[in-house]
Design an enzyme around this catalytic site. Structure first.
Site, PDB file in Angstrom:
ATOM      1  N   GLU A  99      17.810  52.472  55.223  1.00 57.13           N
ATOM      2  CA  GLU A  99      17.164  54.380  56.111  1.00 57.13           C
ATOM      3  C   GLU A  99      18.816  54.670  55.893  1.00 57.13           C
ATOM      4  O   GLU A  99      18.881  56.309  55.938  1.00 57.13           O
ATOM      5  CB  GLU A  99      17.230  53.500  57.592  1.00 57.13           C
TER       6      GLU A  99
ATOM      7  N   CYS B 279      17.549  44.277  60.174  1.00 53.21           N
ATOM      8  CA  CYS B 279      18.922  43.595  60.487  1.00 53.21           C
ATOM      9  C   CYS B 279      18.298  43.216  61.935  1.00 53.21           C
ATOM     10  O   CYS B 279      17.383  42.679  61.796  1.00 53.21           O
ATOM     11  CB  CYS B 279      20.152  45.083  60.743  1.00 53.21           C
TER      12      CYS B 279
ATOM     13  N   HIS C 173      20.233  47.985  54.905  1.00 50.73           N
ATOM     14  CA  HIS C 173      20.340  48.750  55.611  1.00 50.73           C
ATOM     15  C   HIS C 173      19.710  50.359  54.883  1.00 50.73           C
ATOM     16  O   HIS C 173      19.793  51.184  54.933  1.00 50.73           O
ATOM     17  CB  HIS C 173      20.850  50.013  56.713  1.00 50.73           C
TER      18      HIS C 173
END
Lengths: 227, 80
Positions: free
Chosen positions: A198, A86, A196
């Site tokens: 994660e 990002c 994302h």
């Protein structure tokens, strides 16, 4: 296994990244503040998401010129894997570690939702856990994810198979050229992506589709599933 | 002391969604005949000394290294 997370004022996804890396490696990453000029030894350096320096000037522009990013560039030049997510992707582009630029979403809206990503190159060191063209789920949350590169650059990165993730058909949230969601450097050790991974690494997140990015680059990926 | 103005604009062919939105707002306000709007940035920079030629070179380097992203933007330097 040592991982390092870069901290810059205005980032807000650093804690998610630290939690994900801790869950995956069993060891908390070291964090490095923006003023540091050297990184500890690392098997992976991550520049997380957020709004570094308030997105002043251009997203990632100020962060890319911070002392710590010179250290990240030196590590990248030595072959250390670097992941930018990002705002981290925007920073890596602004720092010249990746080609192209991330521009304002064509909708002009901040998009915060889940998209589908197609693994466009499963042979990179960040994608060995995935099958070629596998479609995975991944959340996005950004205002400036519209990847752009001039025609010559685009031809080069497509020709060199450096597009790693594309928004699967119909899910491009930002107008990115060629549906590009993530690219790697020419040497293959620097990956930047807008979504994302994660945020999708534990069953409690509702899925683990993002885990493969970390398991691949850290050498924790199980044998590749059949396509 | 040298006063300079740097103007950064998007390159031709680079989509400018903000410019498009502004164009739409102008139309909503009743301004007809607006053929296009491109949004850019202006930086007013003050430099010590009076070496104008040297200043222009330094300002260009500032643009190349920070003020403009030459992947998507052009810049011009004007010294007052």
């Amino acid at each position: 296994m040592n991982t390092v997370v870069v901290l810059l004022p205005g980032l807000n996804r650093d804690r998610d990244m630290i939690a994900a890396l801790t869950a995956i490696t069993g060891k908390a990453p070291k964090t490095v503040w923006q003023t540091e000029t050297a990184l500890p030894p690392a098997d992976l350096v991550v520049v997380p998401g957020g709004f570094s320096f308030g997105d002043y000037l251009r997203c990632g522009a100020i962060a890319a010129r911070s002392p710590v990013m010179r250290a990240v560039a030196e590590a990248a030049a030595k072959g250390v894997p670097v992941l930018g997510v990002c705002n981290g992707f925007q920073i890596l582009c602004e720092a010249g570690l990746l080609p192209g630029a991330l521009m304002r979403n064509t909708s002009l809206r901040f998009v915060c939702r889940e998209v589908k990503l197609s693994v466009a190159n499963a042979a990179t060191r960040f994608t060995t856990a995935y099958a070629e063209n596998q479609v995975i789920r991944c959340p996005v949350a950004h205002h400036d994810g519209n990847f752009f590169a001039d025609a010559e650059t685009l031809k080069r990165i497509e020709g060199e198979n450096r597009v790693v993730f594309r928004y699967a058909e119909g899910t491009n949230p930002n107008g990115a050229i060629n549906d590009i969601a993530g690219i790697v450097s020419a040497e293959g050790n620097v990956l930047g992506l807008m979504p994302h991974p994660e945020n999708l690494v534990e069953p409690e997140h509702g899925g683990t589709d993002g885990r493969g990015v970390f398991e691949s680059v850290l050498g924790l990926a199980p044998a590749k599933a059949a396509a | 002391m040298i006063k300079a103005r740097i103007v950064v604009t998007l390159k031709n062919g680079v989509l400018d969604p903000q410019g498009k939105a502004i164009e739409g707002a102008l139309s909503n306000l009743g301004f007809s005949g607006v053929g296009g709007v491109r949004q850019g940035k202006v930086f007013d920079v003050v430099l010590d000394g009076d070496d104008k030629a040297g200043a222009k070179e330094r300002l260009s380097q500032m643009c190349e290294k920070l003020l403009a992203n030459t992947v998507i933007e052009n810049y011009s330097v004007e010294i007052a």
